[in-house]
Motif scaffolding. Structure first.
Motif, PDB file in Angstrom:
ATOM      1  N   ASP A 125       0.826  -1.216   0.000  1.00 34.98           N
ATOM      2  CA  ASP A 125       0.000   0.000   0.000  1.00 34.98           C
ATOM      3  C   ASP A 125       0.855   1.258   0.000  1.00 34.98           C
ATOM      4  N   CYS A 126       1.945   1.228   0.787  1.00 35.11           N
ATOM      5  CA  CYS A 126       2.818   2.398   0.878  1.00 35.11           C
ATOM      6  C   CYS A 126       3.444   2.703  -0.487  1.00 35.11           C
ATOM      7  N   LEU A 127       3.918   1.653  -1.183  1.00 37.62           N
ATOM      8  CA  LEU A 127       4.549   1.850  -2.492  1.00 37.62           C
ATOM      9  C   LEU A 127       3.561   2.420  -3.501  1.00 37.62           C
ATOM     10  N   LEU A 128       2.340   1.853  -3.498  1.00 38.56           N
ATOM     11  CA  LEU A 128       1.347   2.330  -4.464  1.00 38.56           C
ATOM     12  C   LEU A 128       0.912   3.756  -4.135  1.00 38.56           C
ATOM     13  N   THR A 129       0.794   4.042  -2.843  1.00 38.26           N
ATOM     14  CA  THR A 129       0.342   5.380  -2.440  1.00 38.26           C
ATOM     15  C   THR A 129       1.378   6.426  -2.809  1.00 38.26           C
ATOM     16  N   LEU A 130       2.634   6.216  -2.401  1.00 42.01           N
ATOM     17  CA  LEU A 130       3.645   7.254  -2.633  1.00 42.01           C
ATOM     18  C   LEU A 130       4.046   7.350  -4.103  1.00 42.01           C
ATOM     19  N   ASN A 131       4.181   6.178  -4.755  1.00 45.52           N
ATOM     20  CA  ASN A 131       4.714   6.194  -6.120  1.00 45.52           C
ATOM     21  C   ASN A 131       3.658   6.420  -7.196  1.00 45.52           C
ATOM     22  N   LEU A 132       2.375   6.300  -6.832  1.00 46.89           N
ATOM     23  CA  LEU A 132       1.347   6.538  -7.845  1.00 46.89           C
ATOM     24  C   LEU A 132       0.255   7.504  -7.341  1.00 46.89           C
ATOM     25  N   SER A 133      -0.466   7.094  -6.281  1.00 50.28           N
ATOM     26  CA  SER A 133      -1.624   7.909  -5.861  1.00 50.28           C
ATOM     27  C   SER A 133      -1.221   9.335  -5.509  1.00 50.28           C
ATOM     28  N   ALA A 134      -0.112   9.504  -4.802  1.00 52.91           N
ATOM     29  CA  ALA A 134       0.296  10.856  -4.389  1.00 52.91           C
ATOM     30  C   ALA A 134       0.553  11.743  -5.611  1.00 52.91           C
ATOM     31  N   HIS A 135       1.124  11.170  -6.674  1.00 55.38           N
ATOM     32  CA  HIS A 135       1.363  11.947  -7.906  1.00 55.38           C
ATOM     33  C   HIS A 135       0.030  12.335  -8.552  1.00 55.38           C
ATOM     34  N   VAL A 136      -0.926  11.382  -8.532  1.00 54.06           N
ATOM     35  CA  VAL A 136      -2.242  11.665  -9.123  1.00 54.06           C
ATOM     36  C   VAL A 136      -2.901  12.821  -8.366  1.00 54.06           C
ATOM     37  N   HIS A 137      -2.869  12.750  -7.028  1.00 53.36           N
ATOM     38  CA  HIS A 137      -3.525  13.796  -6.235  1.00 53.36           C
ATOM     39  C   HIS A 137      -2.800  15.138  -6.363  1.00 53.36           C
ATOM     40  N   LEU A 138      -1.486  15.075  -6.469  1.00 52.22           N
ATOM     41  CA  LEU A 138      -0.715  16.307  -6.687  1.00 52.22           C
ATOM     42  C   LEU A 138      -1.135  16.951  -8.014  1.00 52.22           C
ATOM     43  N   ALA A 139      -1.241  16.110  -9.047  1.00 53.73           N
ATOM     44  CA  ALA A 139      -1.647  16.608 -10.372  1.00 53.73           C
ATOM     45  C   ALA A 139      -3.054  17.197 -10.301  1.00 53.73           C
ATOM     46  N   ARG A 140      -3.950  16.498  -9.625  1.00 50.14           N
ATOM     47  CA  ARG A 140      -5.334  16.991  -9.521  1.00 50.14           C
ATOM     48  C   ARG A 140      -5.389  18.337  -8.812  1.00 50.14           C
ATOM     49  N   ALA A 141      -4.488  18.538  -7.867  1.00 56.85           N
ATOM     50  CA  ALA A 141      -4.508  19.783  -7.105  1.00 56.85           C
ATOM     51  C   ALA A 141      -3.901  20.945  -7.890  1.00 56.85           C
ATOM     52  N   VAL A 142      -2.879  20.666  -8.672  1.00 54.34           N
ATOM     53  CA  VAL A 142      -2.147  21.776  -9.306  1.00 54.34           C
ATOM     54  C   VAL A 142      -2.674  22.114 -10.710  1.00 54.34           C
ATOM     55  N   LEU A 143      -3.245  21.123 -11.394  1.00 54.38           N
ATOM     56  CA  LEU A 143      -3.602  21.359 -12.802  1.00 54.38           C
ATOM     57  C   LEU A 143      -4.754  22.345 -13.017  1.00 54.38           C
ATOM     58  N   PRO A 144      -5.801  22.350 -12.176  1.00 51.37           N
ATOM     59  CA  PRO A 144      -6.889  23.307 -12.455  1.00 51.37           C
ATOM     60  C   PRO A 144      -6.394  24.750 -12.563  1.00 51.37           C
ATOM     61  N   VAL A 171       5.710  -4.463  -7.584  1.00 51.62           N
ATOM     62  CA  VAL A 171       4.765  -3.410  -7.189  1.00 51.62           C
ATOM     63  C   VAL A 171       5.335  -2.042  -7.553  1.00 51.62           C
ATOM     64  N   TYR A 172       6.629  -1.866  -7.342  1.00 46.30           N
ATOM     65  CA  TYR A 172       7.286  -0.610  -7.748  1.00 46.30           C
ATOM     66  C   TYR A 172       7.114  -0.417  -9.264  1.00 46.30           C
ATOM     67  N   SER A 173       7.344  -1.486 -10.035  1.00 45.77           N
ATOM     68  CA  SER A 173       7.202  -1.401 -11.495  1.00 45.77           C
ATOM     69  C   SER A 173       5.767  -1.044 -11.863  1.00 45.77           C
ATOM     70  N   ALA A 174       4.799  -1.669 -11.153  1.00 48.08           N
ATOM     71  CA  ALA A 174       3.385  -1.408 -11.457  1.00 48.08           C
ATOM     72  C   ALA A 174       3.047   0.052 -11.197  1.00 48.08           C
ATOM     73  N   ALA A 175       3.527   0.584 -10.069  1.00 45.34           N
ATOM     74  CA  ALA A 175       3.231   1.980  -9.742  1.00 45.34           C
ATOM     75  C   ALA A 175       3.856   2.916 -10.773  1.00 45.34           C
ATOM     76  N   LYS A 176       5.100   2.652 -11.150  1.00 47.33           N
ATOM     77  CA  LYS A 176       5.780   3.536 -12.110  1.00 47.33           C
ATOM     78  C   LYS A 176       5.167   3.398 -13.511  1.00 47.33           C
ATOM     79  N   SER A 177       4.662   2.198 -13.831  1.00 48.72           N
ATOM     80  CA  SER A 177       3.973   2.013 -15.098  1.00 48.72           C
ATOM     81  C   SER A 177       2.682   2.831 -15.099  1.00 48.72           C
ATOM     82  N   GLY A 178       2.014   2.862 -13.957  1.00 53.00           N
ATOM     83  CA  GLY A 178       0.813   3.684 -13.820  1.00 53.00           C
ATOM     84  C   GLY A 178       1.132   5.154 -14.033  1.00 53.00           C
ATOM     85  N   LEU A 179       2.273   5.565 -13.544  1.00 52.89           N
ATOM     86  CA  LEU A 179       2.699   6.961 -13.691  1.00 52.89           C
ATOM     87  C   LEU A 179       2.938   7.293 -15.175  1.00 52.89           C
ATOM     88  N   ALA A 180       3.497   6.324 -15.895  1.00 52.83           N
ATOM     89  CA  ALA A 180       3.731   6.534 -17.340  1.00 52.83           C
ATOM     90  C   ALA A 180       2.390   6.694 -18.053  1.00 52.83           C
TER      91      ALA A 180
END
Ligand SMILES: NC(=O)c1ccc[n+]([C@@H]2O[C@H](COP(=O)([O-])OP(=O)(O)OC[C@H]3O[C@@H](n4cnc5c(N)ncnc54)[C@H](OP(=O)(O)O)[C@@H]3O)[C@@H](O)[C@H]2O)c1
Length: 273
Positions: A125-144, A171-180
């Motif tokens: 959960d920690c890997l997915l949260t920091l390496n993927l979800s946190a980037h998604v939420h950061l993007a959602r906050a800054v892009l508008p 799991v690290y690969s999966a999160a970074k693939s999600g980021l791509a």
């Protein structure tokens, strides 16, 4: 113009469109770098400070950030990005102190290596949260805000693991693939708005990353590169509006092989790791 020439010219315009909007210059630009207390983030912060950016330096280790702030003139933003709501709060707090953000370099991340099936669920959960979800939420906050202003640049720091899938790093690969995937989709979606999105995917970089994940880098190839090379790629991605940069560039070869001939890639990876 002849119909064929017109068709050719229209195809050329579709394939190589004019730049979508004014890309932010670095001088005076408000830039948030997450993971600035780490190797790649700190090198990026130093490089962008040298280009005249006004920096917000994010991380968890305040003493490291304070030193970097002294060196670069940046402000310090401390936040654990695995906490719910932390990424959007970070953007709000940063914009309150620095003004509207022109550029965000989303670099905070952590690795983990070992057997997938025996991996502790909390680590997953920690890997997915920091390496993927946190980037998604950061993007959602800054892009508008960027979309409203019709300009801005988001750089996501991915990994070669997200393109080829590294064994023992599932799991690290999966999160970074999600980021791509996130970077590609957002770039398409935001193309008409003047806001740009880039993915910078390093291979092996000489930072504390490997010690921190609990398993040192023990292979001879690819050789670790200095963090400054990734920082240069981040700057180039923004200056030239590049969608994706792999660092070092020659690592684009295994990425291409994995994409067009996955069976061959697996045989080669099984042989050379
Ligand atoms: N080094 C490599 O070989 C390599 C290769 C490919 C991709 N990458 C990617 O590059 C990025 C930067 O890595 P690096 O090499 O600079 O590693 P690093 O030196 O270990 O830095 C990691 C950064 O992430 C921050 N971080 C870790 N956990 C956090 C959390 N829970 N909340 C907020 N921030 C947190 C750290 O902050 P604190 O230190 O303050 O806790 C630090 O600033 C990562 O996304 C990594 O996946 C690295």
């Amino acid at each position: 113009m002849e119909p064929r020439a017109a068709r050719r010219s229209s195809l050329r315009a579709q394939l190589f469109p004019p730049r979508s909007g004014p890309r932010p210059p670095f001088a005076g630009a408000a830039v948030l770098v997450t993971g600035a207390s780490g190797g790649i983030g700190a090198a990026t912060a130093r490089r962008l400070a040298g280009a005249g950016a006004r920096l917000a330096l994010h991380g968890r280790d305040r003493s490291v950030l304070d030193d970097l702030a002294e060196e670069t003139g940046g402000i310090v933003m401390v936040a654990d990005l695995t906490a719910p709501g932390a990424a959007s709060q970070l953007v709000a707090d940063t914009e309150e102190r620095l003004g509207p953000l022109d550029i965000v370099v989303s670099s905070a991340g952590v690795g983990w290596a070992g057997d997938f099936v025996t991996m502790d669920p909390g680590t997953v959960d920690c890997l997915l949260t920091l390496n993927l979800s946190a980037h998604v939420h950061l993007a959602r906050a800054v892009l508008p805000g960027m979309v409203k202003r019709g300009r801005g640049h988001l750089v996501l720091v991915g990994s070669i693991a997200g393109h080829v899938g590294v064994r023992q790093e599932a799991v690290y690969s999966a999160a970074k693939s999600g980021l791509a995937g996130l970077a590609t989709a957002l770039r398409h979606e935001l193309a008409p708005t003047g806001v740009e999105v880039s993915l910078v995917s390093p291979a092996v970089v000489a930072t504390a990353f490997f010690d921190r994940r609990g398993r040192p880098y023990d292979r001879s190839r690819p050789r670790p590169i200095p963090a400054e090379r990734v920082a240069a790629a981040v700057e180039a991605a923004v200056r030239r509006g590049r969608p994706r940069l792999i660092v070092p560039p020659w690592m684009g070869l295994p990425v291409a092989v994995a994409a067009v001939a996955p069976g061959l890639y697996h045989r080669l990876a099984a042989r050379w790791g």
